[in-house]
Design a protein around this motif. Structure first.
Motif, PDB file in Angstrom:
ATOM      1  N   CYS A 197      15.748  -5.017 -23.826  1.00 54.41           N
ATOM      2  CA  CYS A 197      16.227  -3.515 -23.593  1.00 54.41           C
ATOM      3  C   CYS A 197      17.676  -3.562 -23.090  1.00 54.41           C
ATOM      4  O   CYS A 197      18.305  -2.408 -22.760  1.00 54.41           O
ATOM      5  CB  CYS A 197      15.288  -2.841 -22.801  1.00 54.41           C
ATOM      6  N   HIS A 198      18.103  -4.984 -22.836  1.00 54.14           N
ATOM      7  CA  HIS A 198      19.370  -4.836 -22.270  1.00 54.14           C
ATOM      8  C   HIS A 198      19.958  -4.316 -21.045  1.00 54.14           C
ATOM      9  O   HIS A 198      20.974  -4.041 -20.533  1.00 54.14           O
ATOM     10  CB  HIS A 198      20.464  -4.528 -23.347  1.00 54.14           C
ATOM     11  N   ARG A 199      18.838  -4.031 -20.197  1.00 53.24           N
ATOM     12  CA  ARG A 199      19.021  -3.525 -18.923  1.00 53.24           C
ATOM     13  C   ARG A 199      19.904  -4.332 -17.876  1.00 53.24           C
ATOM     14  O   ARG A 199      20.801  -4.325 -17.135  1.00 53.24           O
ATOM     15  CB  ARG A 199      17.828  -3.008 -18.171  1.00 53.24           C
ATOM     16  N   CYS A 200      19.312  -5.571 -18.030  1.00 52.84           N
ATOM     17  CA  CYS A 200      19.556  -6.878 -17.044  1.00 52.84           C
ATOM     18  C   CYS A 200      21.082  -7.100 -17.508  1.00 52.84           C
ATOM     19  O   CYS A 200      22.213  -7.293 -16.792  1.00 52.84           O
ATOM     20  CB  CYS A 200      18.703  -8.142 -17.147  1.00 52.84           C
ATOM     21  N   VAL A 201      21.308  -7.157 -18.990  1.00 53.38           N
ATOM     22  CA  VAL A 201      22.478  -7.500 -19.661  1.00 53.38           C
ATOM     23  C   VAL A 201      24.065  -6.559 -18.946  1.00 53.38           C
ATOM     24  O   VAL A 201      24.890  -7.013 -18.533  1.00 53.38           O
ATOM     25  CB  VAL A 201      22.501  -7.491 -21.180  1.00 53.38           C
ATOM     26  N   ALA A 202      23.210  -5.371 -19.060  1.00 50.93           N
ATOM     27  CA  ALA A 202      24.311  -4.173 -18.785  1.00 50.93           C
ATOM     28  C   ALA A 202      24.628  -4.093 -17.116  1.00 50.93           C
ATOM     29  O   ALA A 202      25.629  -3.791 -16.866  1.00 50.93           O
ATOM     30  CB  ALA A 202      23.753  -2.944 -19.114  1.00 50.93           C
ATOM     31  N   LEU A 203      23.689  -4.649 -16.546  1.00 53.38           N
ATOM     32  CA  LEU A 203      23.851  -4.400 -14.958  1.00 53.38           C
ATOM     33  C   LEU A 203      24.272  -5.810 -14.353  1.00 53.38           C
ATOM     34  O   LEU A 203      24.620  -5.863 -13.024  1.00 53.38           O
ATOM     35  CB  LEU A 203      22.785  -3.921 -14.321  1.00 53.38           C
ATOM     36  N   CYS A 204      24.276  -6.816 -14.976  1.00 51.16           N
ATOM     37  CA  CYS A 204      24.634  -8.092 -14.500  1.00 51.16           C
ATOM     38  C   CYS A 204      26.023  -8.061 -13.872  1.00 51.16           C
ATOM     39  O   CYS A 204      26.941  -7.704 -14.940  1.00 51.16           O
ATOM     40  CB  CYS A 204      24.315  -9.304 -15.242  1.00 51.16           C
ATOM     41  N   PRO A 205      26.499  -8.110 -12.741  1.00 48.73           N
ATOM     42  CA  PRO A 205      27.770  -7.985 -12.316  1.00 48.73           C
ATOM     43  C   PRO A 205      28.810  -9.092 -12.605  1.00 48.73           C
ATOM     44  O   PRO A 205      29.942  -8.863 -12.563  1.00 48.73           O
ATOM     45  CB  PRO A 205      27.717  -7.970 -10.641  1.00 48.73           C
ATOM     46  N   THR A 206      27.943 -10.141 -12.933  1.00 47.02           N
ATOM     47  CA  THR A 206      28.903 -11.248 -13.534  1.00 47.02           C
ATOM     48  C   THR A 206      28.835 -11.765 -15.070  1.00 47.02           C
ATOM     49  O   THR A 206      29.445 -12.530 -15.269  1.00 47.02           O
ATOM     50  CB  THR A 206      28.774 -12.708 -12.742  1.00 47.02           C
ATOM     51  N   ARG A 207      28.391 -10.791 -15.542  1.00 53.47           N
ATOM     52  CA  ARG A 207      28.418 -11.050 -16.888  1.00 53.47           C
ATOM     53  C   ARG A 207      27.612 -12.206 -17.516  1.00 53.47           C
ATOM     54  O   ARG A 207      28.172 -13.063 -18.311  1.00 53.47           O
ATOM     55  CB  ARG A 207      29.455 -10.675 -17.817  1.00 53.47           C
ATOM     56  N   ALA A 208      26.581 -12.552 -16.592  1.00 55.15           N
ATOM     57  CA  ALA A 208      25.979 -13.940 -16.869  1.00 55.15           C
ATOM     58  C   ALA A 208      25.070 -13.999 -17.934  1.00 55.15           C
ATOM     59  O   ALA A 208      24.296 -15.069 -18.061  1.00 55.15           O
ATOM     60  CB  ALA A 208      25.420 -14.493 -15.386  1.00 55.15           C
ATOM     61  N   LEU A 209      24.487 -12.796 -18.226  1.00 54.47           N
ATOM     62  CA  LEU A 209      23.305 -12.805 -19.171  1.00 54.47           C
ATOM     63  C   LEU A 209      23.476 -12.409 -20.481  1.00 54.47           C
ATOM     64  O   LEU A 209      24.463 -11.318 -20.813  1.00 54.47           O
ATOM     65  CB  LEU A 209      22.299 -11.691 -18.582  1.00 54.47           C
ATOM     66  N   LYS A 210      22.855 -12.877 -21.308  1.00 51.70           N
ATOM     67  CA  LYS A 210      22.632 -12.384 -22.727  1.00 51.70           C
ATOM     68  C   LYS A 210      21.274 -12.539 -23.272  1.00 51.70           C
ATOM     69  O   LYS A 210      20.497 -13.626 -22.914  1.00 51.70           O
ATOM     70  CB  LYS A 210      23.761 -12.877 -23.649  1.00 51.70           C
ATOM     71  N   ILE A 211      20.921 -11.741 -24.039  1.00 49.37           N
ATOM     72  CA  ILE A 211      19.622 -11.925 -24.513  1.00 49.37           C
ATOM     73  C   ILE A 211      19.864 -12.173 -26.097  1.00 49.37           C
ATOM     74  O   ILE A 211      20.511 -11.368 -27.028  1.00 49.37           O
ATOM     75  CB  ILE A 211      18.625 -10.590 -24.546  1.00 49.37           C
ATOM     76  N   VAL A 212      19.151 -13.070 -26.647  1.00 53.24           N
ATOM     77  CA  VAL A 212      19.225 -13.664 -28.249  1.00 53.24           C
ATOM     78  C   VAL A 212      17.957 -13.562 -28.722  1.00 53.24           C
ATOM     79  O   VAL A 212      16.879 -13.901 -28.173  1.00 53.24           O
ATOM     80  CB  VAL A 212      20.093 -14.849 -28.396  1.00 53.24           C
ATOM     81  N   LYS A 213      17.858 -13.272 -30.218  1.00 50.93           N
ATOM     82  CA  LYS A 213      16.738 -13.549 -30.829  1.00 50.93           C
ATOM     83  C   LYS A 213      16.376 -14.999 -31.027  1.00 50.93           C
ATOM     84  O   LYS A 213      17.247 -15.849 -31.223  1.00 50.93           O
ATOM     85  CB  LYS A 213      16.969 -12.994 -32.317  1.00 50.93           C
ATOM     86  N   SER A 214      15.027 -15.246 -30.822  1.00 48.21           N
ATOM     87  CA  SER A 214      14.754 -16.781 -30.573  1.00 48.21           C
ATOM     88  C   SER A 214      14.870 -17.015 -32.098  1.00 48.21           C
ATOM     89  O   SER A 214      14.520 -16.684 -33.115  1.00 48.21           O
ATOM     90  CB  SER A 214      13.420 -17.050 -30.254  1.00 48.21           C
ATOM     91  N   ASP A 215      15.217 -18.587 -32.316  1.00 52.07           N
ATOM     92  CA  ASP A 215      15.287 -19.181 -33.499  1.00 52.07           C
ATOM     93  C   ASP A 215      14.090 -20.069 -33.782  1.00 52.07           C
ATOM     94  O   ASP A 215      13.811 -20.787 -34.843  1.00 52.07           O
ATOM     95  CB  ASP A 215      16.592 -19.883 -33.731  1.00 52.07           C
ATOM     96  N   CYS A 216      13.021 -20.068 -32.671  1.00 54.86           N
ATOM     97  CA  CYS A 216      11.784 -20.991 -32.883  1.00 54.86           C
ATOM     98  C   CYS A 216      11.036 -19.877 -33.962  1.00 54.86           C
ATOM     99  O   CYS A 216      10.581 -19.038 -33.509  1.00 54.86           O
ATOM    100  CB  CYS A 216      11.260 -21.030 -31.733  1.00 54.86           C
ATOM    101  N   ALA A 217      11.038 -20.388 -35.199  1.00 55.99           N
ATOM    102  CA  ALA A 217      10.310 -19.402 -36.063  1.00 55.99           C
ATOM    103  C   ALA A 217       9.321 -20.433 -37.036  1.00 55.99           C
ATOM    104  O   ALA A 217       9.560 -21.734 -37.122  1.00 55.99           O
ATOM    105  CB  ALA A 217      11.704 -19.132 -37.129  1.00 55.99           C
ATOM    106  N   LEU A 218       8.469 -19.472 -37.522  1.00 55.28           N
ATOM    107  CA  LEU A 218       7.554 -20.222 -38.445  1.00 55.28           C
ATOM    108  C   LEU A 218       8.477 -20.538 -39.979  1.00 55.28           C
ATOM    109  O   LEU A 218       9.566 -20.053 -40.161  1.00 55.28           O
ATOM    110  CB  LEU A 218       6.332 -19.416 -38.811  1.00 55.28           C
ATOM    111  N   ARG A 219       7.730 -21.528 -40.666  1.00 52.47           N
ATOM    112  CA  ARG A 219       8.398 -21.588 -41.988  1.00 52.47           C
ATOM    113  C   ARG A 219       8.572 -20.267 -42.874  1.00 52.47           C
ATOM    114  O   ARG A 219       8.040 -19.665 -42.749  1.00 52.47           O
ATOM    115  CB  ARG A 219       7.472 -22.713 -42.759  1.00 52.47           C
TER     116      ARG A 219
END
Lengths: 239, 501
Positions: B53-75
């Motif tokens: 939901c990007h709440r933490c990303v948007a509120l992190c005061p040092t821009r230390a966070l990002k959320i990425v889609k996992s690449d751990c995928a099934l075949r």
């Protein structure tokens, strides 16, 4: 005040009714719909047969019908009282949220669907005869009573009563053998405590329609209540 | 790990060189993804709870966070995408019906993106909206078919009730309960300031919002929650909800856990009770029955308010709309299959209904052919995403548009599609007081006003480019539209030519 409804359509009749207070009598009523929709602060006696949606959204007015009534009596009514000295059609008291509907005779299909209650606002419906199928479907609150007086060989209630019921209480003046209830409700013989809840209501009913109170009250009643107010909780998985 | 294990969909990437362990992310995440490890003195994350939901990303005061889609995928498998496999895992372990939120995310055609708008060149000069007056006002309601004069020759100006909008946009139905008090406050205030309307949805009208009545549409749905005389009288119009684009054919269901405090009082049902709106109105089995509900509402409001009938866009929508136009309704609202929702069964949301573009074009065409187009106004929703979508909808025949998801995005929704959890970190789709207060109605209403005003200006520019200075002259003006990459049948239904024709 007397209003003759002959040759008036529903719009004209309701226009005459709006803003009136005190006792009003409608003569020669013949199928006009929506009579007294949303009205409060008056008492209306209807001679003749009113049309569908009598007393829809009724907000405190008293209505007495000296004949049969048709479909959707008291749709979403909030407060007040509707007395029918005859039978009523389908979908009586749909989503009713307060007030009373008292019927001398039988009710058609789908009476009391989605009645609800909130704190002191507890709608009540009493049907003197029998009720058709789908009685109290989705009932979410309020009290529905069916007395089965003069049943004329019919079951006290038709098929599929209480489907989806998740609140309120239903009283059926019968042992209900042969009535099939859904799995998410409990039907059991009424206790003295249950009966106290409807003593006053039945006393009012008997007084209005001239029944002997003791005869009506002192009988075997079945009480139906929902097992859960969250009947569909387990059906979902978050995706 | 067992066969029930599903690898987390998202990964929380924390830049350790930037993180100062201030624990803002921990406090902001209602899903409890973040926590502080005092032994190691660092922040850690349980990404299995992350909904992106990007709440933490948007509120992190040092821009230390990002959320990425996992690449751990099934075949890889085009026939069995991972989402489909995961859904089977979920159902195999629970036996439950899949529940989702917001609109259909699947890559089905978006016809708005395959329709292009005309502009004037050489002849019929374009108009500059900065220098010349442009009219975006619309009136919704039944229009008179003929001009009548009294015995002195004066015009008889009796009109059936109309809704006046400064711009052909309204906020669509979202109930108090599905969204928060502050979200409703933002919508109500913005609608009032903008001269448009918002819609209560089927959850009743909170007593604090009666003051915005002149800019409020109240809804009457099958559950009739919160419907009473004062509620009907407070509003500018009454909408009968027959269906919703996100879940055509089924009713509403607000879980008991969300029926708390004021939500319970506004709906007039006890706390903790499920609010179940049955799939059908049990008193409506025909157009005649619908007419009865329409007229009972008109009688209860003394014919002073337009009655809207809202339906989902489904097969045969043109015939359905034709029936509604004869039921006495003043306005038909049609909700396309991409419409948002606070909760809907996944299978229904993703597979039932039709695109609003096709539904609108066929309804407008049918009502014209039958000579009853002026009996009703048409309002469409179900994914109107921009001013260009509004212009295209009007040119296809709409009188106005409903926006729901776009309005929520303006309020801060990040479309994480987990409204049904009730833990909206942006304070919108939640009833938790600590989360609700994150949405400030002063700011929320301002952002909605900005959005609609910006769209209004864009609408004027697009109209000006076509040499049109009144939105009325655009309505149903399909000559202003061309299709790209559409087949003959699609063009025929949309009633437009292909680009280049």
């Amino acid at each position: 005040m007397v209003i003759n409804a002959k040759n008036l359509d529903h719009k004209a009749l309701n226009e005459k009714l709006r803003g009136l207070s005190g006792d009003i009598t409608i003569e020669e009523c013949c199928g006009q719909r929506f009579i007294a929709a949303g009205m409060s602060g008056c008492s209306i006696t209807i001679n003749g047969v009113p049309g569908n949606a009598l007393g829809a959204y009724l907000n405190g007015a008293d209505i007495i019908v000296n004949a049969n009534a048709q479909d959707a009596v008291g749709d979403t009514m909030n407060e007040g009282r509707i007395i029918i000295h005859g039978n009523v059609g389908d979908a009586t008291g749909y989503a009713m949220r307060g007030g009373k509907i008292l019927v001398k005779g039988n009710a058609g299909y789908r009476a009391g669907i989605h009645m609800k209650e909130y704190k002191e606002k507890v709608p009540k419906m009493v049907i003197g005869g029998t009720a058709g199928s789908f009685l109290g479907e989705y009932q979410a609150g309020g009290i529905i009573v069916v007395l089965g007086l003069e049943p004329g060989g019919k079951n006290i209630v038709g098929s599929f009563p209480c489907t989806g019921m998740h609140g309120g209480k239903m009283f059926l003046r019968s042992d209900c053998k042969g009535v099939k209830f859904p799995s998410q409700v409990t039907a059991r013989p009424a206790t003295g405590e249950d009966m106290e809840e409807i003593r006053e209501l039945l006393s009012e009913y008997c007084q209005i329609f001239g029944w002997d109170f003791e005869e009506v009250f002192n009988a075997a009643y079945t009480v139906v209540t929902p097992d859960s107010k969250n009947p569909y909780k387990q059906m979902y998985v978050h995706n | 790990m067992s066969i029930e294990f599903i690898y987390p969909e998202f990964e929380v990437i924390r830049n350790e060189s930037r993180c100062i362990a201030c624990r803002v992310c921990e406090r902001q995440c209602a899903n409890e993804v973040h926590s502080y490890d005092p032994e190691r003195g660092i922040m850690v994350a349980d990404e299995s709870k992350c909904v992106n939901c990007h709440r933490c990303v948007a509120l992190c005061p040092t821009r230390a966070l990002k959320i990425v889609k996992s690449d751990c995928a099934l075949r890889e498998n085009a026939n069995w995408p991972q989402s489909t496999i995961n859904e089977i895992y979920k159902q195999a372990s629970s036996g439950g019906v899949l529940l989702s939120s917001m609109g259909n995310p699947n890559p089905l055609p978006v016809y708005w993106d395959k329709i292009l708008i005309n502009a004037s060149q050489v002849t019929n000069p374009s108009i500059d909206p900065l220098r010349e007056p442009m009219e975006t006002k619309v009136c919704l309601g039944k229009k008179k078919q003929e001009i009548r004069r009294d015995e002195n020759g004066k015009l008889v100006c009796e009109m059936t009730p109309q809704l006046e909008l400064s711009v052909p946009i309204m906020f669509s139905a979202m109930s108090y309960g599905s969204i928060s008090y502050n979200a409703h406050a933002s919508l109500a205030r913005a609608a009032t300031e903008l001269g448009i309307l918002y819609n209560t949805g089927e959850g009743g009208l909170h007593e604090d919002f009666y003051v915005y009545g002149a800019n409020t549409i109240v809804q009457v749905a099958s559950g009739r929650f919160g419907v009473h005389k004062d509620y009907l009288e407070a509003a500018a119009a009454v909408e009968i909800k027959m269906g919703q684009g996100a879940k055509p054919g089924i009713g509403g269901h607000l879980p008991g856990a969300k029926i708390v405090g004021d939500v319970s009082r506004t709906r007039m049902i006890p706390e903790g009770t499920d609010a179940i709106s049955p799939a059908p109105h049990h008193d409506i089995y025909s157009i005649e029955d619908l007419r009865q509900l329409v007229y009972s509402l008109k009688e209860a409001t003394e014919y002073k308010k337009p009655v809207i009938v809202k339906v989902a866009a489904v097969h045969n929508i043109a015939a359905i709309a034709s029936g509604i136009a004869r039921s006495g309704a003043d306005i038909i609202s049609i909700d396309g299959f991409r419409g948002g929702t606070g909760a809907a069964p996944t299978r229904i949301r993703n597979n039932v209904g039709i695109p609003i573009e096709l539904a609108l074009a066929s309804v407008d065409q049918r009502l014209r052919e039958e000579g009853i187009r002026d009996n009703v106004s048409l309002v469409v929703g179900g994914s109107i995403r921009s001013s260009a979508d509004v212009v295209k909808a009007v040119a296809l025949g709409a009188d106005a548009c409903y926006i729901g998801t776009a309005a929520l995005i303006a309020l801060g929704c990040h479309l994480c599609r987990t409204c049904h959890s009730g833990k909206c970190n942006w304070g919108i789709a939640t009833q938790r007081p600590d989360l609700v207060k994150r949405l400030n109605p002063d700011i929320g209403s301002k952002r909605l006003i900005n959005l609609v005003r910006a769209w209004q200006h864009e609408i004027k520019e697009l109209m000006g480019g076509m040499g049109i200075n009144s939105i009325e002259a655009l309505r149903g003006n399909r000559l202003m539209l061309r299709g790209v990459g559409l087949n003959e049948k699609e063009l025929q239904i949309l009633g437009i030519s292909h680009a280049g024709e």
